[in-house]
Design an enzyme around this catalytic site. Sequence first.
Site, PDB file in Angstrom:
ATOM      1  CB  SER A  59      13.550 -13.603 -18.567  1.00 56.73           C
ATOM      2  OG  SER A  59      13.192 -14.219 -19.796  1.00 56.73           O
ATOM      3  CE1 TYR A 103      15.320 -18.335 -16.368  1.00 58.14           C
ATOM      4  CE2 TYR A 103      13.862 -17.557 -18.112  1.00 58.14           C
ATOM      5  CZ  TYR A 103      15.082 -17.520 -17.463  1.00 58.14           C
ATOM      6  OH  TYR A 103      16.063 -16.664 -17.912  1.00 58.14           O
ATOM      7  CB  VAL A 126      22.652 -16.359  -4.992  1.00 61.43           C
ATOM      8  CG1 VAL A 126      23.800 -15.633  -5.677  1.00 61.43           C
ATOM      9  CG2 VAL A 126      21.869 -17.217  -5.978  1.00 61.43           C
ATOM     10  CG  ASN A 159      24.007 -12.681 -14.566  1.00 61.78           C
ATOM     11  OD1 ASN A 159      23.433 -12.377 -15.598  1.00 61.78           O
ATOM     12  ND2 ASN A 159      24.828 -13.729 -14.487  1.00 61.78           N
TER      13      ASN A 159
HETATM   14  P1  NDP Z   1      24.490 -19.177 -17.839  1.00 64.37           P
HETATM   15  O1  NDP Z   1      23.847 -20.472 -17.550  1.00 64.37           O
HETATM   16  O2  NDP Z   1      25.409 -19.050 -19.010  1.00 64.37           O
HETATM   17  O3  NDP Z   1      25.296 -18.673 -16.524  1.00 64.37           O
HETATM   18  C1  NDP Z   1      24.691 -18.722 -15.273  1.00 64.37           C
HETATM   19  C2  NDP Z   1      25.690 -18.283 -14.229  1.00 64.37           C
HETATM   20  O4  NDP Z   1      25.069 -18.347 -12.939  1.00 64.37           O
HETATM   21  C3  NDP Z   1      26.931 -19.143 -14.155  1.00 64.37           C
HETATM   22  O5  NDP Z   1      28.052 -18.333 -13.835  1.00 64.37           O
HETATM   23  C4  NDP Z   1      26.632 -20.094 -12.990  1.00 64.37           C
HETATM   24  O6  NDP Z   1      27.852 -20.594 -12.476  1.00 64.37           O
HETATM   25  C5  NDP Z   1      25.889 -19.132 -12.057  1.00 64.37           C
HETATM   26  N1  NDP Z   1      24.999 -19.714 -11.062  1.00 64.37           N
HETATM   27  C6  NDP Z   1      23.973 -20.582 -11.246  1.00 64.37           C
HETATM   28  N2  NDP Z   1      23.371 -20.857 -10.093  1.00 64.37           N
HETATM   29  C7  NDP Z   1      24.008 -20.132  -9.130  1.00 64.37           C
HETATM   30  C8  NDP Z   1      23.849 -19.982  -7.734  1.00 64.37           C
HETATM   31  N3  NDP Z   1      22.905 -20.656  -7.059  1.00 64.37           N
HETATM   32  N4  NDP Z   1      24.690 -19.159  -7.059  1.00 64.37           N
HETATM   33  C9  NDP Z   1      25.668 -18.479  -7.706  1.00 64.37           C
HETATM   34  N5  NDP Z   1      25.871 -18.584  -9.044  1.00 64.37           N
HETATM   35  C10 NDP Z   1      25.050 -19.406  -9.734  1.00 64.37           C
HETATM   36  O7  NDP Z   1      23.309 -18.103 -17.928  1.00 64.37           O
HETATM   37  P2  NDP Z   1      23.133 -16.787 -18.833  1.00 64.37           P
HETATM   38  O8  NDP Z   1      24.395 -16.030 -18.882  1.00 64.37           O
HETATM   39  O9  NDP Z   1      22.454 -17.161 -20.084  1.00 64.37           O
HETATM   40  O10 NDP Z   1      22.038 -16.006 -17.964  1.00 64.37           O
HETATM   41  C11 NDP Z   1      22.384 -15.045 -16.967  1.00 64.37           C
HETATM   42  C12 NDP Z   1      21.101 -14.459 -16.411  1.00 64.37           C
HETATM   43  O11 NDP Z   1      20.335 -13.874 -17.475  1.00 64.37           O
HETATM   44  C13 NDP Z   1      20.191 -15.493 -15.743  1.00 64.37           C
HETATM   45  O12 NDP Z   1      19.551 -14.915 -14.637  1.00 64.37           O
HETATM   46  C14 NDP Z   1      19.180 -15.799 -16.832  1.00 64.37           C
HETATM   47  O13 NDP Z   1      17.982 -16.276 -16.306  1.00 64.37           O
HETATM   48  C15 NDP Z   1      19.039 -14.440 -17.480  1.00 64.37           C
HETATM   49  N6  NDP Z   1      18.533 -14.495 -18.840  1.00 64.37           N
HETATM   50  C16 NDP Z   1      19.202 -15.185 -19.831  1.00 64.37           C
HETATM   51  C17 NDP Z   1      18.688 -15.241 -21.125  1.00 64.37           C
HETATM   52  C18 NDP Z   1      19.371 -15.971 -22.243  1.00 64.37           C
HETATM   53  O14 NDP Z   1      18.786 -16.040 -23.337  1.00 64.37           O
HETATM   54  N7  NDP Z   1      20.567 -16.489 -22.077  1.00 64.37           N
HETATM   55  C19 NDP Z   1      17.423 -14.568 -21.461  1.00 64.37           C
HETATM   56  C20 NDP Z   1      16.804 -13.877 -20.349  1.00 64.37           C
HETATM   57  C21 NDP Z   1      17.350 -13.845 -19.098  1.00 64.37           C
HETATM   58  P3  NDP Z   1      27.930 -21.935 -11.552  1.00 64.37           P
HETATM   59  O15 NDP Z   1      27.131 -22.987 -12.259  1.00 64.37           O
HETATM   60  O16 NDP Z   1      29.383 -22.220 -11.432  1.00 64.37           O
HETATM   61  O17 NDP Z   1      27.336 -21.530 -10.243  1.00 64.37           O
END
Ligand code: NDP
Length: 242
Positions: free
Chosen positions: A138, A151, A62, A86
């Site tokens: 968040s 963050y 992204v 996301n």
């Molecule tokens: P994960 O780390 O489990 O998953 C993150 C996802 O984002 C993966 O699919 C990763 O895949 C992808 N990703 C990371 N960087 C990029 C990029 N530059 N371009 C495209 N894809 C990308 O995270 P969560 O499921 O825990 O979190 C999802 C969202 O929710 C995030 O925005 C997080 O900040 C937010 N959030 C999460 C919380 C939690 O407690 N878990 C709490 C509050 C908010 P790949 O590495 O293959 O690119």
Amino acid sequence: MDLTGKTVLITGSSRGIGAAIALAFAQKGANIALNSRHALASAQVAAIQAYGVDCVGIVGDVTQDAAQIIDQVLAHFGHLDVLVNNAGITADKLLIRMQPADFAQTIQTNLVGTFNMIQHSLKPLFKQRSGCIINLASVVALTGNIGQANYAASKAGIIGLTKSVAREAALRQVRCNALAPGMITTAMTQDLSTKVKTQIETEIPLKRFGTPEEVAQAAIFLAENDYMTGQTIAIDGGMTMY
Ligand code: NDP
């Protein structure tokens, strides 16, 4: 919005919250575009297609590939109806030890990445005069957090971005909202020690971490409810009810 046959793009949907959101939209009859920087597993695509909907995995970052990601969605499905921003990362460190690169990289992925995706999706959304955008913020955007200055700043930026987009896009019947999850059980939180997890749980009114599916339920609500725009919904077990 009736989600049947609609096209939903979820960035960062190879696992965790994004994967749960993708599944929830598929259960509603929407066609799904998955995305992450690495190849999407064929088993994940097949699990979504099992709901009788179309699903493609689009590899892209992204921070630099927003235009190609949106173009691929439009080329495959012909339209885009819901964009879920996301994709997100953490690079936690106490501020005194945080390198400029830790700060910049987190802002670049979480905030600039969200901006990139929104900017490239607005033209088709404006043209069809419908659609909605859901951004993952968040609770730390609202409260701040030790070790997460980068963050929290990125996620607070997302809330301001969400409100501004909502105001501009409302003129074309396009909506934009944000979700502010608390502590959710995913890869992002799995490295916390049992001691830290237990400590955090004592501070959550509902005394537990949330699930990705509970966040996904809120995403469905924001997509379906045509009178919601500019809002941030906390899904946090009561962490921010003050
Ligand atoms: P994960 O780390 O489990 O998953 C993150 C996802 O984002 C993966 O699919 C990763 O895949 C992808 N990703 C990371 N960087 C990029 C990029 N530059 N371009 C495209 N894809 C990308 O995270 P969560 O499921 O825990 O979190 C999802 C969202 O929710 C995030 O925005 C997080 O900040 C937010 N959030 C999460 C919380 C939690 O407690 N878990 C709490 C509050 C908010 P790949 O590495 O293959 O690119």
